[in-house]
Design an enzyme around this catalytic site. Structure first.
Site, PDB file in Angstrom:
ATOM      1  N   LYS A 105       1.159  -1.432   0.198  1.00  0.00           N
ATOM      2  CA  LYS A 105       0.114  -0.093   0.217  1.00  0.00           C
ATOM      3  C   LYS A 105       1.052   1.270  -0.278  1.00  0.00           C
ATOM      4  O   LYS A 105       1.692   1.681   1.265  1.00  0.00           O
ATOM      5  CB  LYS A 105      -1.193   0.128   0.925  1.00  0.00           C
ATOM      6  CG  LYS A 105      -2.054   0.685   1.207  1.00  0.00           C
ATOM      7  CD  LYS A 105      -2.232   2.526   0.859  1.00  0.00           C
ATOM      8  CE  LYS A 105      -1.889   2.994   1.967  1.00  0.00           C
ATOM      9  NZ  LYS A 105      -2.029   4.303   2.013  1.00  0.00           N
ATOM     10  N   GLY A 120       5.902   3.540   9.922  1.00  0.00           N
ATOM     11  CA  GLY A 120       5.025   5.892   9.755  1.00  0.00           C
ATOM     12  C   GLY A 120       4.559   6.259  11.273  1.00  0.00           C
ATOM     13  O   GLY A 120       5.432   5.963  11.577  1.00  0.00           O
ATOM     14  N   SER A 121       3.567   6.699  10.980  1.00  0.00           N
ATOM     15  CA  SER A 121       3.880   7.782  12.839  1.00  0.00           C
ATOM     16  C   SER A 121       3.401   6.268  13.742  1.00  0.00           C
ATOM     17  O   SER A 121       2.931   5.724  13.460  1.00  0.00           O
ATOM     18  CB  SER A 121       2.831   8.473  12.530  1.00  0.00           C
ATOM     19  OG  SER A 121       1.449   7.968  11.953  1.00  0.00           O
ATOM     20  N   GLY A 155       0.456   3.808  13.196  1.00  0.00           N
ATOM     21  CA  GLY A 155       1.225   2.649  14.160  1.00  0.00           C
ATOM     22  C   GLY A 155       0.674   1.037  14.885  1.00  0.00           C
ATOM     23  O   GLY A 155       0.246   0.138  15.043  1.00  0.00           O
ATOM     24  N   CYS A 212      12.996  10.006   9.857  1.00  0.00           N
ATOM     25  CA  CYS A 212      12.342   8.926  11.074  1.00  0.00           C
ATOM     26  C   CYS A 212      13.484   8.466  11.977  1.00  0.00           C
ATOM     27  O   CYS A 212      13.370   9.047  12.779  1.00  0.00           O
ATOM     28  CB  CYS A 212      11.907   7.257  10.729  1.00  0.00           C
ATOM     29  SG  CYS A 212      12.888   6.613  10.302  1.00  0.00           S
ATOM     30  N   GLU A 231       8.250  14.447  18.085  1.00  0.00           N
ATOM     31  CA  GLU A 231       9.037  14.404  16.676  1.00  0.00           C
ATOM     32  C   GLU A 231       8.346  15.385  15.143  1.00  0.00           C
ATOM     33  O   GLU A 231       6.872  15.771  15.103  1.00  0.00           O
ATOM     34  CB  GLU A 231       8.576  13.190  15.751  1.00  0.00           C
ATOM     35  CG  GLU A 231       9.115  13.633  14.146  1.00  0.00           C
ATOM     36  CD  GLU A 231       8.732  11.932  13.836  1.00  0.00           C
ATOM     37  OE1 GLU A 231       7.856  11.006  14.006  1.00  0.00           O
ATOM     38  OE2 GLU A 231       9.989  10.485  13.304  1.00  0.00           O
TER      39      GLU A 231
HETATM   40  P1  NAD Z   1       1.462   7.813   8.370  1.00  0.00           P
HETATM   41  O1  NAD Z   1       1.072   6.621   9.819  1.00  0.00           O
HETATM   42  O2  NAD Z   1       0.042   8.917   8.568  1.00  0.00           O
HETATM   43  O3  NAD Z   1       1.426   6.772   6.994  1.00  0.00           O
HETATM   44  C1  NAD Z   1       2.237   5.697   6.418  1.00  0.00           C
HETATM   45  C2  NAD Z   1       1.572   4.591   5.957  1.00  0.00           C
HETATM   46  O4  NAD Z   1      -0.002   4.834   6.756  1.00  0.00           O
HETATM   47  C3  NAD Z   1       0.390   5.899   4.394  1.00  0.00           C
HETATM   48  O5  NAD Z   1       0.818   4.694   3.962  1.00  0.00           O
HETATM   49  C4  NAD Z   1      -0.634   5.824   4.626  1.00  0.00           C
HETATM   50  O6  NAD Z   1      -2.035   5.400   3.796  1.00  0.00           O
HETATM   51  C5  NAD Z   1      -0.957   4.187   6.145  1.00  0.00           C
HETATM   52  N1  NAD Z   1      -2.681   4.466   6.634  1.00  0.00           N
HETATM   53  C6  NAD Z   1      -2.222   5.626   7.432  1.00  0.00           C
HETATM   54  N2  NAD Z   1      -4.325   5.023   8.047  1.00  0.00           N
HETATM   55  C7  NAD Z   1      -3.486   4.393   8.279  1.00  0.00           C
HETATM   56  C8  NAD Z   1      -4.416   3.183   8.666  1.00  0.00           C
HETATM   57  N3  NAD Z   1      -6.107   3.354  10.036  1.00  0.00           N
HETATM   58  N4  NAD Z   1      -4.782   1.853   8.383  1.00  0.00           N
HETATM   59  C9  NAD Z   1      -3.390   0.945   7.551  1.00  0.00           C
HETATM   60  N5  NAD Z   1      -2.862   2.221   7.309  1.00  0.00           N
HETATM   61  C10 NAD Z   1      -2.739   3.599   7.180  1.00  0.00           C
HETATM   62  O7  NAD Z   1       2.862   8.524   8.477  1.00  0.00           O
HETATM   63  P2  NAD Z   1       4.041   9.150   7.449  1.00  0.00           P
HETATM   64  O8  NAD Z   1       2.793  10.711   8.048  1.00  0.00           O
HETATM   65  O9  NAD Z   1       3.277   9.274   6.167  1.00  0.00           O
HETATM   66  O10 NAD Z   1       4.870   9.250   7.648  1.00  0.00           O
HETATM   67  C11 NAD Z   1       6.229   9.864   8.214  1.00  0.00           C
HETATM   68  C12 NAD Z   1       5.902   8.963   9.984  1.00  0.00           C
HETATM   69  O11 NAD Z   1       6.845   7.734   9.123  1.00  0.00           O
HETATM   70  C13 NAD Z   1       6.809   9.886  10.886  1.00  0.00           C
HETATM   71  O12 NAD Z   1       6.659   9.441  12.305  1.00  0.00           O
HETATM   72  C14 NAD Z   1       7.818   8.489  10.475  1.00  0.00           C
HETATM   73  O13 NAD Z   1       9.065   9.033  11.822  1.00  0.00           O
HETATM   74  C15 NAD Z   1       7.026   7.924  10.290  1.00  0.00           C
HETATM   75  N6  NAD Z   1       8.727   6.681   9.540  1.00  0.00           N
HETATM   76  C16 NAD Z   1       9.487   5.932  10.682  1.00  0.00           C
HETATM   77  C17 NAD Z   1       9.930   4.900   8.989  1.00  0.00           C
HETATM   78  C18 NAD Z   1      10.802   3.621   9.859  1.00  0.00           C
HETATM   79  O14 NAD Z   1      11.599   3.225   9.393  1.00  0.00           O
HETATM   80  N7  NAD Z   1      10.963   4.490  11.181  1.00  0.00           N
HETATM   81  C19 NAD Z   1      10.727   5.238   8.106  1.00  0.00           C
HETATM   82  C20 NAD Z   1      10.329   6.462   7.612  1.00  0.00           C
HETATM   83  C21 NAD Z   1       9.147   7.200   8.458  1.00  0.00           C
END
Ligand code: NAD
Length: 482
Positions: free
Chosen positions: A176, A229-230, A234, A285, A385
C-alpha cells in the site's frame, strides 16, 4: 519533464483504476499539480490479497531453490538501477528532495534487493538432538502473504526494504503506497514483470490510509504486516493485526539525540549536522533532531550549526542535481505548515530561533533550515517529532544529565555519541535506549545493520539478517526412527 497525467494501481499482474477514484499528486517543489493517482478501495485490496494468496498456494515462490529466488530479487535491484534516470526526476517531482538525493535513494533501494537477494539462501534451520530413535530439525517457512504499508518520506527505499525481504523469504506481497508520493512505485510493477514473477506475486496499490490501508491491515487472509509510519497509525495497525492474530513489524517515528562531549571534533560534526537533520529536509525517522552538547562547547556548536544551516541553498529539487550544500522542498505545504507551527509554539514556550524558522516566500513547500536554542527537555519541540529541517540544541553539565535528556522521550529509534573517549562512548552505547547507536558518525551503518525502535519507535527489525526472521515462521519436524 513530461509526466504521464494519470497513474494506475497494479493488481494481479494488470494495471487498473481504483474503486475509490483518484487523487491529485502535487509537486511540492513548485506547488503545481503533477499528475493523478488511482485510489484503491476495499474491493481492490481484496483482489490484490486473493491474487497474492493464489501465488502463495501455487508454490511458485516457495518451491524453487532459494538461490534462484535470490537471483530474481537481485534482478529487481538491477532493474531499478537501469531505470534510475527515468525514476529520479519523478521522485524529486512528487517528493521534493534534490535530484541527487533521489538518485541516492534509488541506489539505496537497489541495494536492498542486492543484499536480501544474497540472503535468500542463507536461512538455515538447525538439528536438535533428542536421543536415540529420533531425528529433529527446524526450517523456516514464509508466512505467505505479506502486507506492506509505506510512508512518503523515502517511498522507493521503504518499499524496497520490505519487498526485497518479503520476496527473498518467499512471501507474495501487497504494497500500500503513500497517498502523497505514489507514482514512482510503478517501477516495482514493471520490475516484477521484467524479472519474470507471476501475476499476483507483487501488487502495488495506492489508497487512503483509513480506507485501503485499513482494509489491507485488517484483511483476514493477510499473514504478516510491515508498517513504516507514524505512531498513531502504528497503533491502529497493531490493533488490526491483533484482531487477526498475525504478527506485525512497526517502524515508527523518533526524536533521536546526539550527545556531544567537550572533546568531540566539532569540525567533523558539521557533516553530521548537515546529514543528520537537513537531508530530505529533515523528513527522516532517524533524523538527528536533538543535539545535547556539553555546556563548554554549546556556543561554538550553535555557531557551527547556524553556519551549516545558512550554507544550504534551498529551492526546487529539480535544480539541485549535484550532491552538496543544498536542500529541497518538504513533501507538502501541510507538512511544512505543521513544522512551522511547531517552531512558533517552541518560541512561545521560550525557545530561540538561532537561524531559519520561517516558511520561504517562494512557491512550493519550503521551510528554512532551522536551529533552535534555549530548548529545555520538557518542551514540546524536544519531545515530539517535527519531521522537518529543525534542530534543537540543549546544553548539559555532566554525563548523567546528558543521558537523562537523551532517554527522556517516549521514542527510542536511534541515538549518537560524539567523543574521543572510548569509555565514555561505550557507556553511552550501553545507556542509550534505542535500537541503534552511532559513535562519532550519524547514520553509520547500512542495509546490513539491523534497524528498529525501542519504546514508541516500534518493534521488530528491518535491515540486516534480523529482518529475515520477521518474514518467516519456524517449523520443527520431529521424526521417530523405527
Ligand atoms: P502515516 O502513519 O500517516 O502513514 C503511513 C502509511 O500508513 C501511509 O501509507 C498511510 O496511507 C497509511 N495509513 C494511514 N492510516 C492508516 C490506517 N488507519 N490503517 C492502515 N494504514 C494507514 O505516516 P506518514 O506521515 O506517511 O510518515 C511519517 C511518519 O513515518 C513519521 O512519524 C516517521 O517517523 C515515520 N517513519 C518511520 C520510519 C522507520 O523506519 N522507523 C521510516 C520512515 C518514516
Amino acid at each position: 519533464m513530461d509526466v504521464k497525467p494519470y497513474w494506475q494501481n497494479y493488481i494481479d499482474g494488470a494495471f487498473c483504476d481504483g474503486g475509490a477514484g483518484r487523487v491529485d499528486i502535487i509537486n511540492p517543489g513548485t506547488g503545481q499539480r503533477l499528475a493523478e493517482q488511482a485510489l484503491a478501495d476495499a474491493t481492490d485490496v481484496d483482489r490484490a490479497v486473493q491474487a497474492a494468496k493464489r501465488v502463495h498456494r501455487s508454490g511458485w515462490l516457495t518451491d524453487m531453490r532459494p538461490v534462484e529466488r535470490g537471483r530474481i530479487v537481485q534482478a529487481i535491484g538491477r532493474y531499478l538501477l537501469d531505470h534510475a534516470d527515468d525514476i529520479a526526476p519523478l521522485l524529486t517531482a512528487e517528493q521534493g528532495k534534490p535530484l541527487w538525493e533521489a538518485h541516492k535513494e534509488i541506489a539505496g533501494a537497489a541495494r536492498y534487493f542486492e543484499y536480501y537477494g544474497n540472503q535468500a539462501e542463507t536461512l538455515e534451520g538447525r538439528s536438535i538432538p533428542l536421543g536415540a530413535g529420533y531425528f529433529d530439525f527446524t526450517h523456516y517457512e514464509p508466512f505467505g502473504i505479506s502486507a506492506q504499508i509505506i510512508p512518503w518520506n523515502f517511498p522507493l527505499e521503504m518499499t524496497a526494504r520490505s519487498l526485497s525481504t518479503g520476496l527473498a523469504t518467499g512471501n507474495a506481497c501487497v504494497v500500500k503506497t503513500p497517498e502523497l508520493t505514489p507514482i514512482t512505485q510503478y517501477i516495482y510493477a514493471h520490475a516484477a514483470e521484467a524479472v519474470g514473477l507471476p501475476a499476483g506475486a507483487v501488487n502495488i496499490l495506492c489508497g487512503w490510509g483509513h480506507e485501503a490501508g485499513a482494509a489491507l491491515s485488517g484483511h483476514p487472509d493477510v499473514n504478516q504486516i510491515v508498517f513504516t509510519g507514524s505512531v498513531k497509525t502504528g497503533i491502529a495497525i497493531a490493533t488490526a493485526a491483533a484482531a487477526n492474530v498475525v504478527p506485525c513489524v512497526l517502524e515508527l517515528g523518533g526524536k533521536s539525540a546526539a550527545i556531544v562531549h567537550e572533546d568531540a571534533d566539532l569540525e567533523a560534526f558539521e557533516t553530521d549536522i548537515r546529514n543528520g537533520i537537513y537531508v530530505n529536509a529533515g523528513q527522516v525517522c532517524s533524523a538527528m533532531s536533538r543535539v545535547i552538547v556539553h555546556q563548554s562547547r554549546h556556543d561554538e556548536l550553535v555557531e557551527r550549526a547556524v553556519s551549516v544551516a545558512k550554507s544550504l541553498s534551498v529551492g526546487p529539487g529539480a535544480e539541485r542535481a549535484t550532491a552538496g550544500l543544498n536542500m529541497g522542498a518538504m513533501v507538502s505545504e501541510a507538512q511544512r505548515d505543521r513544522a512551522a507551527a511547531m517552531i512558533a509554539d517552541a518560541e512561545a514556550q521560550g525557545a530561540q530561533v538561532a537561524t531559519g524558522g520561517r516558511k520561504m516566500n517562494i512557491p512550493g513547500a519550503f521551510l528554512e533550515p532551522t536551529v533552535l536554542t534555549n530548548v529545555t527537555p520538557d518542551m514540546t519541540i524536544a519531545q515530539d517529532e517535527v519531521f522537518g529541517p529543525v534542530l534543537s540544541v540543549m546544553p548539559f553539565k555532566d554525563e548523567a544529565e546528558a543521558m537523562r535528556i537523551a532517554n527522556g522521550t517516549d521514542y527510542g529509534l536511534v541515538g549518537g555519541v560524539f567523543t574521543r573517549d572510548l569509555d565514555r562512548a561505550t557507556r553511552a552505547a550501553q545507556g542509550i535506549r534505542a535500537g541503534q547507536v552511532f559513535v562519532n558518525e550519524w547514520f553509520a551503518g547500512g542495509v546490513e545493520t539491523p534497524f528498529g525502535g525501542y519504546g514508541k519507535s516500534g518493534y521488530g527489525r528491518e535491515k540486516g539478517r534480523e529482518a529475515l526472521m520477521n518474514y518467516v515462521q519456524t517449523k520443527n519436524v520431529a521424526i521417530r526412527v523405527r
